[in-house]
Design an enzyme around this catalytic site. Structure first.
Site, PDB file in Angstrom:
ATOM      1  N   MET A 101       0.815  -0.960   0.250  1.00 41.63           N
ATOM      2  CA  MET A 101      -0.047   0.147   0.304  1.00 41.63           C
ATOM      3  C   MET A 101       0.854   1.265  -0.157  1.00 41.63           C
ATOM      4  O   MET A 101       1.749   1.165   0.965  1.00 41.63           O
ATOM      5  CB  MET A 101      -0.988  -0.323   1.154  1.00 41.63           C
ATOM      6  CG  MET A 101      -1.656   1.284   1.335  1.00 41.63           C
ATOM      7  SD  MET A 101      -3.344   0.800   2.422  1.00 41.63           S
ATOM      8  CE  MET A 101      -2.187   1.475   3.852  1.00 41.63           C
ATOM      9  N   CYS A 102       0.726   2.138  -0.884  1.00 39.00           N
ATOM     10  CA  CYS A 102       1.199   3.421  -0.971  1.00 39.00           C
ATOM     11  C   CYS A 102       0.364   4.333  -1.336  1.00 39.00           C
ATOM     12  O   CYS A 102      -0.510   4.400  -1.747  1.00 39.00           O
ATOM     13  CB  CYS A 102       2.685   3.479  -2.227  1.00 39.00           C
ATOM     14  SG  CYS A 102       4.344   2.154  -1.529  1.00 39.00           S
ATOM     15  N   GLY A 103       1.079   5.445  -1.427  1.00 35.80           N
ATOM     16  CA  GLY A 103       0.229   6.747  -1.839  1.00 35.80           C
ATOM     17  C   GLY A 103       0.630   7.121  -2.557  1.00 35.80           C
ATOM     18  O   GLY A 103       2.164   7.756  -2.852  1.00 35.80           O
ATOM     19  N   ASN A 114       1.725   2.852  -7.116  1.00 35.13           N
ATOM     20  CA  ASN A 114       0.789   1.544  -6.553  1.00 35.13           C
ATOM     21  C   ASN A 114       0.782   0.277  -7.098  1.00 35.13           C
ATOM     22  O   ASN A 114      -0.616   0.828  -7.490  1.00 35.13           O
ATOM     23  CB  ASN A 114      -0.059   2.467  -5.820  1.00 35.13           C
ATOM     24  CG  ASN A 114      -0.465   1.929  -4.552  1.00 35.13           C
ATOM     25  OD1 ASN A 114      -0.466   0.821  -3.654  1.00 35.13           O
ATOM     26  ND2 ASN A 114      -2.419   2.172  -4.377  1.00 35.13           N
ATOM     27  N   ARG A 171      -0.738   5.538   3.791  1.00 35.19           N
ATOM     28  CA  ARG A 171      -0.595   4.500   3.038  1.00 35.19           C
ATOM     29  C   ARG A 171       1.082   4.293   3.153  1.00 35.19           C
ATOM     30  O   ARG A 171       1.731   3.122   2.016  1.00 35.19           O
ATOM     31  CB  ARG A 171      -1.756   5.702   1.435  1.00 35.19           C
ATOM     32  CG  ARG A 171      -2.905   5.768   1.830  1.00 35.19           C
ATOM     33  CD  ARG A 171      -3.266   6.330   0.779  1.00 35.19           C
ATOM     34  NE  ARG A 171      -2.663   4.237  -0.153  1.00 35.19           N
ATOM     35  CZ  ARG A 171      -3.552   3.931  -0.439  1.00 35.19           C
ATOM     36  NH1 ARG A 171      -5.442   3.430   0.432  1.00 35.19           N
ATOM     37  NH2 ARG A 171      -3.633   2.265  -1.339  1.00 35.19           N
TER      38      ARG A 171
END
Length: 298
Positions: free
Chosen positions: A1-3, A176, A32
């Protein structure tokens, strides 16, 4: 999970606020991706000059007299602006490759974050608010930019593993998701002459698009090609000197939202990244469709 966040300005009056707006968007995405963060800013191009953004784990040593050493090496004026662990070098465009080559010999521990007419990339390990403050991103001006907050899943938490990745002139990408065929694509791109600094799958996505652009494809066509040649779950936001593009894989399980007004186009992994943008209450807001390319160019 990334932003992921991105902002493409249509209204030049907003350009002095680009860094401040992107900083707010980036910090909102902290949960995130608290491991590391990075941002690419496009702006400040000068006739006849190019920019190399570099990073050092030992900036006090590596940046000392670097502008003078490069001047001696390439025989042309070099200016340097140091920002914490990064520095922006301005050199004549005709001497960009010579400067990059000289840099690898003069300061072998220094890493090139980006190269081009207008791009600057700043990224480090740490919370997004700390990374943004370290480089004074909120004070930066520009026409467009993209940012990323990382939660590492498939590689170590390092500066070089942080996004954005830049693998071509005035090009960068944030991601992402996870690419399942990145090892095979990396081998093919190496065969075609592309080079890599990390084992990160996102660098493969960036290099894939850079190679397409180098062969004469448009940004739109390059993004379309990711849908057939890259496997896995991904949302990509790409920056070029004149453009800003978005694409999601056919399943599109990674969250994404976009907003457009007469003043800007904005992207966020979640809507809360956009809520403080001017005029957002009147914006056209939508979720990017799966396997659909969106891009804007000047």
């Amino acid at each position: 999970m990334c932003g992921i966040v991105g902002l493409f300005l249509k209204d030049p009056k907003l350009e002095p606020q680009l860094g401040a707006m992107l900083t707010d968007m980036l910090i909102t995405m902290t949960d995130r991706g608290p491991d590391s963060a990075g941002i690419a800013i496009y702006g400040g191009a000068k006739d006849g000059l190019g920019k190399l953004t570099i990073q050092s784990a030992n900036p006090t040593k590596d940046f000392k007299d670097l502008d003078g050493d490069l001047h001696d090496a390439i025989g042309q004026p070099v200016t340097m602006l140091v920002k914490s662990t990064h520095a922006v070098l301005e050199v004549p465009l005709a001497q960009m490759e010579a400067a990059r080559s000289a840099l690898s010999h003069l300061r072998p521990g220094v890493k090139v974050m980006s190269a081009g007419d207008s791009i600057e990339i700043f990224k480090e390990v740490g919370l997004p608010k700390d990374v943004a403050a370290r480089f004074e991103v909120s004070k930066m001006k520009g026409t467009h930019g993209i940012g990323h907050t990382r939660m590492a899943t498939e590689s170590a938490v390092t500066t070089m593993g942080a996004h954005p990745f830049s693998t071509g002139t005035d090009q960068c990408l944030v991601h992402n998701g996870s690419l399942s065929n990145h090892n095979g694509v990396r081998r093919e791109l190496k065969r075609l002459g592309m080079t890599f600094e990390t084992e990160n799958d996102t660098e493969v996505g960036a290099a894939f698009i850079s190679h397409k652009l180098q062969t004469g494809e448009t940004l739109g066509n390059a993004l379309e090609a990711t849908l057939t040649d890259l496997d896995g779950f991904f949302t990509f936001v790409v920056g070029t000197k004149n453009g800003f593009g978005v694409v999601r894989d056919p399943i599109a399980c990674k969250p994404a939202v976009m907003a457009e007004t007469d003043q800007y186009v904005a992207f966020g992994s979640e809507y809360r990244a956009l809520v403080n943008l001017p005029g957002i209450e009147d914006a056209r807001v939508w979720e990017p469709e799966p396997a659909t390319v969106y891009f804007w160019e000047r």
